[in-house]
Design a protein around this motif. Structure first.
Motif, PDB file in Angstrom:
ATOM      1  N   TYR A  75      -9.578  14.162  14.611  1.00 10.87           N
ATOM      2  CA  TYR A  75      -9.664  12.927  13.830  1.00 10.87           C
ATOM      3  C   TYR A  75      -9.029  11.790  14.618  1.00 10.87           C
ATOM      4  N   PRO A  76      -9.533  10.557  14.445  1.00  4.57           N
ATOM      5  CA  PRO A  76      -8.890   9.420  15.112  1.00  4.57           C
ATOM      6  C   PRO A  76      -7.539   9.119  14.456  1.00  4.57           C
ATOM      7  N   LEU A  77      -6.647   8.568  15.244  1.00  5.11           N
ATOM      8  CA  LEU A  77      -5.333   8.209  14.734  1.00  5.11           C
ATOM      9  C   LEU A  77      -4.909   6.901  15.368  1.00  5.11           C
ATOM     10  N   PHE A  78      -4.293   6.053  14.564  1.00  2.00           N
ATOM     11  CA  PHE A  78      -3.788   4.766  15.014  1.00  2.00           C
ATOM     12  C   PHE A  78      -2.290   4.743  14.772  1.00  2.00           C
ATOM     13  N   ILE A  79      -1.522   4.430  15.819  1.00  2.78           N
ATOM     14  CA  ILE A  79      -0.069   4.401  15.729  1.00  2.78           C
ATOM     15  C   ILE A  79       0.410   3.017  16.151  1.00  2.78           C
ATOM     16  N   VAL A  80       1.168   2.370  15.270  1.00  2.00           N
ATOM     17  CA  VAL A  80       1.738   1.057  15.553  1.00  2.00           C
ATOM     18  C   VAL A  80       3.249   1.227  15.672  1.00  2.00           C
ATOM     19  N   THR A  81       3.785   0.844  16.823  1.00  2.00           N
ATOM     20  CA  THR A  81       5.209   1.009  17.086  1.00  2.00           C
ATOM     21  C   THR A  81       5.868  -0.349  17.291  1.00  2.00           C
ATOM     22  N   GLY A  82       7.165  -0.321  17.393  1.00  2.00           N
ATOM     23  CA  GLY A  82       7.941  -1.526  17.657  1.00  2.00           C
ATOM     24  C   GLY A  82       9.382  -1.294  17.265  1.00  2.00           C
ATOM     25  N   ILE A  83      10.273  -2.085  17.829  1.00  2.00           N
ATOM     26  CA  ILE A  83      11.685  -1.933  17.498  1.00  2.00           C
ATOM     27  C   ILE A  83      11.947  -2.474  16.100  1.00  2.00           C
TER      28      ILE A  83
ATOM     29  N   LYS B 143       6.866  -4.351  11.729  1.00  2.00           N
ATOM     30  CA  LYS B 143       6.050  -3.178  11.376  1.00  2.00           C
ATOM     31  C   LYS B 143       5.844  -3.066   9.868  1.00  2.00           C
ATOM     32  N   SER B 144       6.905  -3.140   9.105  1.00  2.00           N
ATOM     33  CA  SER B 144       6.789  -2.969   7.654  1.00  2.00           C
ATOM     34  C   SER B 144       5.962  -4.088   7.032  1.00  2.00           C
ATOM     35  N   ALA B 145       6.202  -5.323   7.452  1.00  2.00           N
ATOM     36  CA  ALA B 145       5.431  -6.458   6.922  1.00  2.00           C
ATOM     37  C   ALA B 145       3.955  -6.326   7.287  1.00  2.00           C
TER      38      ALA B 145
ATOM     39  N   VAL C  69      -3.322   5.020   9.645  1.00  2.00           N
ATOM     40  CA  VAL C  69      -2.615   4.138  10.557  1.00  2.00           C
ATOM     41  C   VAL C  69      -1.145   4.392  10.290  1.00  2.00           C
ATOM     42  N   LEU C  70      -0.409   4.809  11.321  1.00  2.00           N
ATOM     43  CA  LEU C  70       0.999   5.135  11.174  1.00  2.00           C
ATOM     44  C   LEU C  70       1.852   4.047  11.811  1.00  2.00           C
ATOM     45  N   PHE C  71       2.825   3.563  11.068  1.00  2.00           N
ATOM     46  CA  PHE C  71       3.757   2.555  11.564  1.00  2.00           C
ATOM     47  C   PHE C  71       5.123   3.195  11.704  1.00  2.00           C
ATOM     48  N   GLY C  72       5.782   3.009  12.846  1.00  2.00           N
ATOM     49  CA  GLY C  72       7.116   3.542  13.009  1.00  2.00           C
ATOM     50  C   GLY C  72       7.696   3.262  14.376  1.00  2.00           C
ATOM     51  N   ASN C  73       8.997   3.404  14.457  1.00  2.00           N
ATOM     52  CA  ASN C  73       9.700   3.217  15.715  1.00  2.00           C
ATOM     53  C   ASN C  73       9.549   4.491  16.535  1.00  2.00           C
ATOM     54  N   VAL C  74       8.752   4.415  17.572  1.00  2.00           N
ATOM     55  CA  VAL C  74       8.512   5.570  18.446  1.00  2.00           C
ATOM     56  C   VAL C  74       9.031   5.197  19.831  1.00  2.00           C
ATOM     57  N   PRO C  75      10.144   5.810  20.267  1.00  2.00           N
ATOM     58  CA  PRO C  75      10.713   5.428  21.557  1.00  2.00           C
ATOM     59  C   PRO C  75       9.791   5.683  22.745  1.00  2.00           C
ATOM     60  N   ASP C  76       8.966   6.707  22.650  1.00  2.00           N
ATOM     61  CA  ASP C  76       8.098   7.070  23.766  1.00  2.00           C
ATOM     62  C   ASP C  76       6.924   7.860  23.191  1.00  2.00           C
TER      63      ASP C  76
ATOM     64  N   PHE D  67      -0.421  17.049  16.915  1.00  2.00           N
ATOM     65  CA  PHE D  67      -1.014  16.050  17.793  1.00  2.00           C
ATOM     66  C   PHE D  67      -2.370  16.465  18.380  1.00  2.00           C
ATOM     67  N   PRO D  68      -2.568  17.722  18.787  1.00  2.00           N
ATOM     68  CA  PRO D  68      -3.880  18.102  19.347  1.00  2.00           C
ATOM     69  C   PRO D  68      -5.043  17.967  18.349  1.00  2.00           C
ATOM     70  N   LEU D  69      -4.731  17.784  17.079  1.00  2.00           N
ATOM     71  CA  LEU D  69      -5.777  17.654  16.069  1.00  2.00           C
ATOM     72  C   LEU D  69      -6.324  16.229  15.962  1.00  2.00           C
ATOM     73  N   PHE D  70      -5.761  15.323  16.765  1.00  2.00           N
ATOM     74  CA  PHE D  70      -6.193  13.924  16.744  1.00  2.00           C
ATOM     75  C   PHE D  70      -6.790  13.538  18.086  1.00  2.00           C
ATOM     76  N   ASN D  71      -7.946  12.872  18.004  1.00  2.00           N
ATOM     77  CA  ASN D  71      -8.598  12.351  19.191  1.00  2.00           C
ATOM     78  C   ASN D  71      -9.700  11.401  18.749  1.00  2.00           C
ATOM     79  N   PRO D  72      -9.707  10.193  19.213  1.00  2.00           N
ATOM     80  CA  PRO D  72      -8.757   9.543  20.092  1.00  2.00           C
ATOM     81  C   PRO D  72      -7.511   9.085  19.328  1.00  2.00           C
ATOM     82  N   VAL D  73      -6.431   8.854  20.085  1.00  2.00           N
ATOM     83  CA  VAL D  73      -5.198   8.294  19.534  1.00  2.00           C
ATOM     84  C   VAL D  73      -5.021   6.914  20.151  1.00  2.00           C
ATOM     85  N   HIS D  74      -4.856   5.914  19.287  1.00  2.00           N
ATOM     86  CA  HIS D  74      -4.704   4.525  19.727  1.00  2.00           C
ATOM     87  C   HIS D  74      -3.289   4.071  19.414  1.00  2.00           C
ATOM     88  N   TYR D  75      -2.623   3.454  20.397  1.00  2.00           N
ATOM     89  CA  TYR D  75      -1.271   2.938  20.222  1.00  2.00           C
ATOM     90  C   TYR D  75      -1.304   1.417  20.280  1.00  2.00           C
ATOM     91  N   LEU D  76      -0.502   0.792  19.430  1.00  2.00           N
ATOM     92  CA  LEU D  76      -0.278  -0.651  19.476  1.00  2.00           C
ATOM     93  C   LEU D  76       1.221  -0.853  19.340  1.00  2.00           C
TER      94      LEU D  76
END
Length: 98
Positions: free
Chosen positions: A3-11, A16-18, A66-73, A83-92
């Protein structure tokens, strides 16, 4: 099946929450999750595992996430069990210079 996955990160304080609240209003075919609201765990890796587990079962039920969270790496996400169950994975990455 993946399944596709979208991950939005930031400090903290980058918006992110807004952004997740606004995105929920316009992306009605997606589940939008703020990691801070769905996992509460001091062990960061366990929190990431649970975060992806929620996204997987959401996608399995027919609603991508769409997942929002602080992801250091991205490595922290990519070593999660689901994680292997998602493809493609998009990061912002949200950036705010104060």
């Amino acid at each position: 099946m993946t399944y596709p996955l979208f991950i939005v990160t930031g400090i903290s304080g980058s918006g992110k929450s807004a952004t997740s609240l606004e995105l929920q209003k316009i992306m009605v075919d997606f589940n939008v999750f703020d990691k801070d609201l769905i996992v509460n765990n001091d062990d960061y890796q366990t929190a990431c595992d649970n975060w992806l587990k929620v996204a997987y079962y959401s996608a399995y039920s027919g609603r991508n996430s769409v997942l929002f969270g602080n992801v250091p790496d991205p490595y922290n996400i990519e070593i999660c069990d689901h994680f292997p169950l998602f493809n493609p994975v998009h990061y912002l990455h949200l950036y705010c210079n104060g």
